[in-house]
Design a protein around this motif. Structure first.
Motif, short mmCIF file in Angstrom:
data_model
loop_
_atom_site.label_atom_id
_atom_site.label_comp_id
_atom_site.label_asym_id
_atom_site.label_seq_id
_atom_site.Cartn_x
_atom_site.Cartn_y
_atom_site.Cartn_z
N VAL A 14 0.86 -1.18 0.00
CA VAL A 14 0.00 0.00 0.00
C VAL A 14 0.90 1.23 0.00
O VAL A 14 1.78 1.36 0.86
CB VAL A 14 -0.93 0.03 1.22
CG1 VAL A 14 -1.74 1.34 1.25
CG2 VAL A 14 -1.87 -1.17 1.20
N ILE A 15 0.68 2.12 -0.95
CA ILE A 15 1.47 3.34 -1.07
C ILE A 15 0.53 4.53 -0.86
O ILE A 15 -0.49 4.65 -1.57
CB ILE A 15 2.15 3.46 -2.45
CG1 ILE A 15 2.80 2.13 -2.85
CG2 ILE A 15 3.17 4.60 -2.44
CD1 ILE A 15 3.90 1.64 -1.95
N LEU A 45 -4.43 6.72 -12.44
CA LEU A 45 -3.84 6.33 -11.16
C LEU A 45 -3.74 4.81 -11.02
O LEU A 45 -2.81 4.30 -10.40
CB LEU A 45 -4.64 6.95 -10.02
CG LEU A 45 -4.46 8.47 -9.91
CD1 LEU A 45 -5.52 9.09 -9.01
CD2 LEU A 45 -3.06 8.82 -9.39
N ASP A 46 -4.69 4.09 -11.62
CA ASP A 46 -4.55 2.63 -11.66
C ASP A 46 -3.29 2.24 -12.43
O ASP A 46 -2.54 1.33 -12.03
CB ASP A 46 -5.77 2.00 -12.34
CG ASP A 46 -7.02 2.03 -11.47
OD1 ASP A 46 -6.91 2.38 -10.28
OD2 ASP A 46 -8.10 1.72 -11.99
N LEU A 53 -0.68 -4.12 -6.20
CA LEU A 53 -0.24 -2.92 -5.47
C LEU A 53 -1.39 -1.90 -5.42
O LEU A 53 -2.14 -1.74 -6.40
CB LEU A 53 0.99 -2.33 -6.13
CG LEU A 53 1.62 -1.10 -5.47
CD1 LEU A 53 3.15 -1.17 -5.59
CD2 LEU A 53 1.11 0.20 -6.09
N GLU A 54 -1.50 -1.22 -4.29
CA GLU A 54 -2.56 -0.24 -4.08
C GLU A 54 -1.97 1.13 -3.79
O GLU A 54 -1.01 1.25 -3.02
CB GLU A 54 -3.44 -0.67 -2.90
CG GLU A 54 -4.54 0.31 -2.54
CD GLU A 54 -5.33 -0.10 -1.30
OE1 GLU A 54 -6.28 0.61 -0.94
OE2 GLU A 54 -4.96 -1.14 -0.68
N THR A 72 -8.84 5.36 -3.80
CA THR A 72 -7.97 4.18 -3.78
C THR A 72 -7.87 3.60 -5.19
O THR A 72 -8.83 3.65 -5.97
CB THR A 72 -8.50 3.09 -2.83
OG1 THR A 72 -9.81 2.70 -3.25
CG2 THR A 72 -8.56 3.60 -1.40
N HIS A 73 -6.70 3.03 -5.48
CA HIS A 73 -6.41 2.56 -6.84
C HIS A 73 -5.58 1.28 -6.77
O HIS A 73 -4.71 1.14 -5.88
CB HIS A 73 -5.67 3.66 -7.61
CG HIS A 73 -6.32 4.99 -7.49
ND1 HIS A 73 -7.31 5.42 -8.34
CD2 HIS A 73 -6.16 5.99 -6.56
CE1 HIS A 73 -7.72 6.63 -7.96
NE2 HIS A 73 -7.04 6.99 -6.89
N PHE A 74 -5.82 0.38 -7.72
CA PHE A 74 -5.11 -0.90 -7.75
C PHE A 74 -4.56 -1.15 -9.16
O PHE A 74 -5.11 -0.66 -10.15
CB PHE A 74 -6.04 -2.06 -7.38
CG PHE A 74 -6.46 -2.07 -5.95
CD1 PHE A 74 -5.74 -2.77 -5.00
CD2 PHE A 74 -7.60 -1.37 -5.54
CE1 PHE A 74 -6.13 -2.80 -3.67
CE2 PHE A 74 -8.00 -1.39 -4.22
CZ PHE A 74 -7.27 -2.10 -3.28
#
Length: 596
Positions: free
Chosen positions: A485-486, A504-505, A532-533, A581-583
Motif C-alpha cells: 500500500v502506497i 492512477l490505476d 499494489l494499491e 484508492t487505486h489498484f
C-alpha cells in the motif's frame, strides 16, 4: 520417553539413539565455538587457496584469522558480481572456489532490481542437510509423540533458469527439494509429511497447493503439526482452503481428482491415496460451509500441537492471523538460514515468537560481525570486525560470512542482537534485514527501489500537471495475499484537469513493473502478493503526520517522513484522510528468462 541407553544431553533427555547423537553434536560444536571457527576458516582457505579471488589478496598460503582479516576486504554483492558474472557466462576456471560450482542459488535484491546469484558447490548440500537433521531431535525434547503422526507442510518449488554456462539458477529451497538428499531421504517416523514428493515438486502453484491440501484433509486425524517455510505460506494455504473447500470436498466424496490437476505425476500418486470417503467430505463441508474460519486449523486438524513457520523479522506481521486460524497454537521458528549460508537453529523452539533466538552453529561457515553502531560509520577508525566467540550480550551486529563455496567476508545484511549464550556460542534475535522497507513474502524492497518506482510512476502524472509531493508505504497483510500500500499526497495544479481513476490505476502498474523480479514472480507465478494499491490522501496529511510525530517528541529540525509505517495511530491518521484508492489493473511482466 527418553532412551535409557544414552547419556542425557544438557539440552534434555533424548528420545532415541539418533537424537542423542544429534544433541551431542550440538554440544560439541557450541562448547568449542572458537576452535571450531578457527578450523572452519583454515579449511575454507586451504580448500580455496588456488581460487583466483583469494590469490588476488596474496595470503601466501596463510590460513590464520589475523592474516585473513588484514588482507581480505569486507565486500557486498556488487563487489563480487563481476566474478559471479564470469562463472554464469561459462568461465570454468577456479574463480571463487577451487571446487566446481554446481549451481547458483538465487536471492532477492541487487541495486539493479534483479536477483542475486549465489554460487554454491555440491558439498554444501550435505552441510545444509546436517543442519536439517538437528531440528527434530531438538523439537522432540519439547513435544512428545511426534512419531505417532504426520506433518502437514506446504512446501513448494519455484521456476528455475539456466545461465549461459548451463548452470541452473534457482531458490535455495527449490534446490533442496529437488536434491537426492530430499527425494530419497530415509524413512524417519518423526519426520513424515502428508504431502508426497510429487505434489511438492510440481512447479504449478495451484496444482501443488491443491494436491497438498487434499492430502492434508485425507490424513486430517494423523496431522500433529502444520507448517510452511514462512508464515505467509501457511496463511496463503488457509486462504486457499477458504476458496476451494467445495471442490476438495467433492474430490473426497467421489474419489475422483479435480480435472484441473493435469500433472501426471500428481495424478498417479493421488490415485493411490484418494478414495471415496463421504463421511470425511461431510466433515470438511460442515467445518467450512458457514464461512467461520476462526480456529479452522484445530477444527479440521484436531491433533495439531504447533505451527512450524518462520514468524520472525518481516513475518511477525502474520502472527495475529495465524493465532486466529489456529486458536493460538504455539508458533515455532526452528532454523535460521539464507541463500548464502545456513546459519543455525532455535534450541528452545516453543518460546513465544517475540522471544525466539537462534544459536549459530560454528561449523556452517566462518562468521564475523560488524558492531551495528559502526555499520553507518564512514570514519576510518571504525572498530574491527568481531569473531563469533567474542560478541557481547545485548549488542547488535551485522553478519559477515565466509563460506566453503567461496564467499569471503561477505555482508549478508542481517542485523542481529545477542540475547544469550549456549555454552560458548552466542544466541541471536533476528532484528531486521538491513535497508529492507517492504516485505510480504520472499520479496524485499528497499527505500531506493521504492523511490525509483514512484519516480517512474509519477511520469504518468506530468501531462496532468500533477506531482507526488509526499509518500509513505506499508505492507498490508490483512488481505490474503498481502499487498503493498502506497500513500500519495498529490499536488494537482489544475484541479479541473487532474488524473482520473484509470491513470492512477496505471500508476500502480507502473510501480510494479519497476520492482524487482522476486516481487514480480510472487505476483505472477506464485500469487503470493496481491495487486499494489495507491491511496491518495488529502492535501496537508503529511503535515499532520509531522505534527503528530513532533507531539510525541520528535525534533522538528531532524524530522523525516517515514517511508514505511506500521504504528497503528499513524495508520489510522493516514486512512482517515484517504480520498481515493487505486489498484494495478493487471499483473506486471515476469518470465523466468536469462538475465545475464
Amino acid at each position: 520417553m527418553a532412551v535409557d541407553s544414552v547419556t542425557s544431553s544438557p539440552l534434555g533427555p533424548p528420545v532415541t539413539e539418533k537424537d542423542a547423537k544429534a544433541l551431542q553434536f550440538i554440544e560439541e560444536m557450541t562448547k568449542n565455538c572458537d576452535s571450531v571457527q578457527e578450523n572452519v576458516l583454515c579449511e575454507i582457505l586451504s580448500q580455496n587457496a588456488e581460487a583466483e579471488y583469494l590469490k588476488k589478496w596474496n595470503l601466501g598460503g596463510a590460513t590464520d584469522r589475523k592474516t585473513y582479516k588484514s588482507k581480505v576486504p569486507v565486500v557486498s554483492y556488487e563487489d563480487l558480481q563481476p566474478y559471479i558474472q564470469r562463472i554464469a557466462n561459462g568461465d570454468r576456471s577456479n574463480i571463487l572456489s577451487s571446487h566446481p560450482i554446481s549451481e547458483f542459488l538465487t536471492s532477492s535484491g541487487t541495486s539493479a532490481g534483479e536477483r542475486k546469484l549465489m554460487p554454491t558447490i555440491a558439498a554444501e548440500m550435505d552441510r545444509r542437510q546436517k543442519l536439517y537433521s538437528l531440528l527434530m531431535p531438538v523439537m522432540n525434547l519439547y513435544v512428545p509423540g511426534l512419531d505417532k503422526g504426520k506433518g502437514l507442510y506446504f512446501l513448494f518449488i519455484k521456476a528455475e533458469t539456466k545461465t549461459p554456462s548451463g548452470l541452473v539458477a534457482r531458490p535455495v529451497l527449490t534446490s533442496y527439494y529437488k536434491s537426492q538428499q530430499f527425494k530419497t531421504r530415509p524413512y524417519d517416523p518423526y519426520n513424515v509429511y502428508t504431502s508426497p514428493n510429487e505434489t511438492i515438486l510440481c512447479v504449478d502453484s495451484f496444482q501443488s497447493m491443491y494436491s497438498q491440501m487434499l492430502c492434508g484433509l485425507i490424513y486430517h486425524k494423523q496431522v500433529l503439526r502444520c507448517g510452511a517455510v514462512f508464515a505467509s505460506g501457511l496463511v496463503r494455504a488457509i486462504k486457499f482452503l477458504t476458496l476451494n473447500w467445495q471442490q476438495l470436498a467433492n474430490d473426497i466424496e467421489t474419489g475422483y481428482l479435480n480435472p484441473k490437476i493435469t500433472d501426471q505425476d500428481i495424478r498417479a500418486c493421488m490415485s493411490k491415496i484418494l478414495k471415496p470417503d463421504p463421511a470425511l467430505a461431510r466433515f470438511v463441508t460442515g467445518q467450512c460451509c458457514e464461512g467461520n474460519w476462526e480456529g479452522i486449523i484445530t477444527r479440521i486438524w484436531p491433533n495439531t500441537k504447533y505451527l512450524d513457520v518462520i514468524v520472525t523479522g518481516a513475518m511477525a506481521q502474520y502472527i495475529p492471523i495465524l493465532d486466529f486460524y489456529s486458536g493460538n497454537l504455539p508458533q515455532t521458528c526452528t532454523m535460521y538460514a539464507s541463500s548464502e549460508c545456513y546459519f543455525g537453529l532455535n534450541l528452545t523452539p516453543m518460546v513465544k515468537p517475540c522471544e525466539v533466538s537462534y544459536t549459530i552453529m560454528p561449523n556452517m561457515g566462518y562468521f564475523e560481525f560488524i558492531p551495528h553502531d559502526s555499520v553507518s560509520n564512514s570514519d576510518d577508525s571504525a572498530p574491527p570486525l568481531v569473531d563469533l566467540a567474542d560478541l557481547e550480550l545485548g549488542k547488535e551486529y551485522e553478519l559477515v560470512i565466509s563460506t566453503y563455496s567461496g564467499l569471503c567476508r561477505y555482508r549478508v545484511g542481517d542485523i542481529l542482537r545477542v540475547t544469550g549464550f549456549h555454552n560458548s556460542a552466542p544466541q541471536f534475535k533476528f532484528i531486521r534485514r538491513k535497508n529492507v522497507l517492504l516485505s510480504i513474502d520472499a520479496d524485499k524492497t528497499d527505500e531506493t527501489e521504492l523511490q525509483f518506482a514512484i519516480e517512474k510512476a509519477s511520469e504518468l502524472l506530468k501531462e496532468f500537471n500533477t506531482a507526488v509531493v509526499e509518500y509513505t508505504s506499508y505492507g498490508d497483510t490483512k488481505t490474503i495475499p498481502g499487498h503493498y500500500v502506497i500513500y500519495w499526497e498529490l499536488l494537482v495544479k489544475d484541479p479541473g484537469h487532474g488524473p482520473g481513476q484509470e491513470v492512477l490505476d496505471q500508476c500502480c502498474l507502473a510501480m510494479e513493473e519497476c520492482l524487482n523480479s522476486v516481487y514480480r514472480q510472487s505476483r505472477v507465478a506464485d500469487n503470493s502478493i496481491g495487486p499494489l494499491e495507491i491511496r491518495v490522501v488529502k492535501n496537508g496529511t503529511f503535515e499532520e503526520l509531522m505534527d503528530y510525530a513532533i507531539s510525541r517528541g520528535a525534533s522538528i529540525n531532524q524530522y523525516k517522513v517515514p517511508r514505511c509505517v506500521s504504528f497503528t495511530p499513524i495508520m489510522e491518521l493516514l486512512d482517515s484522510r484517504v480520498v481515493s484508492t487505486h489498484f494495478s489493473p493487471k499483473a506486471p511482466h515476469w518470465v523466468p528468462e536469462r538475465r545475464f
